[in-house]
Design a protein around this motif. Structure first.
Motif: not given
Length: 96
Positions: A11-13, A2-5, A60-62
């Motif tokens: 930046v995601l948060a 996935l691009i999200i990885e 880290v996904l948290w």
């Protein structure tokens, strides 16, 4: 894959908090100017929470979840929660 990885967690948060905060503010009939200011503050606050999540040692996904929560709660409520977490951590460190 996935691009999200490939996107850094902070930046995601931050982007998650900005999007959710802006949508929340507009849904509650606030002006576009107020919505933009609140969403920027939520984005900045969520970047701070990434450090708290990293220190706590969870996955880290948290970090993305924390960004979403900051965006949903807003700066005042999220700031109060972060403040209480930091106080508890400092109190624990001082008592040792």
């Amino acid at each position: 894959m996935l691009i999200i990885e490939h996107i850094p967690p902070d930046v995601l948060a931050g982007s998650t908090a900005i999007i959710i905060a802006y949508c929340r503010m507009r849904f509650n009939k606030y002006s576009a100017k107020s919505s933009i200011y609140e969403s920027i503050m939520c984005g900045a606050l969520s970047i701070i929470t990434t450090a708290l999540v990293a220190v706590s040692g969870v996955d880290v996904l948290w970090v993305v979840v924390s960004g979403g929560m900051v965006g949903y709660l807003g700066t005042e409520k999220a700031g109060g929660i972060i403040n209480s977490i930091v106080r508890a951590k400092v109190d624990t460190m001082v008592k040792r």
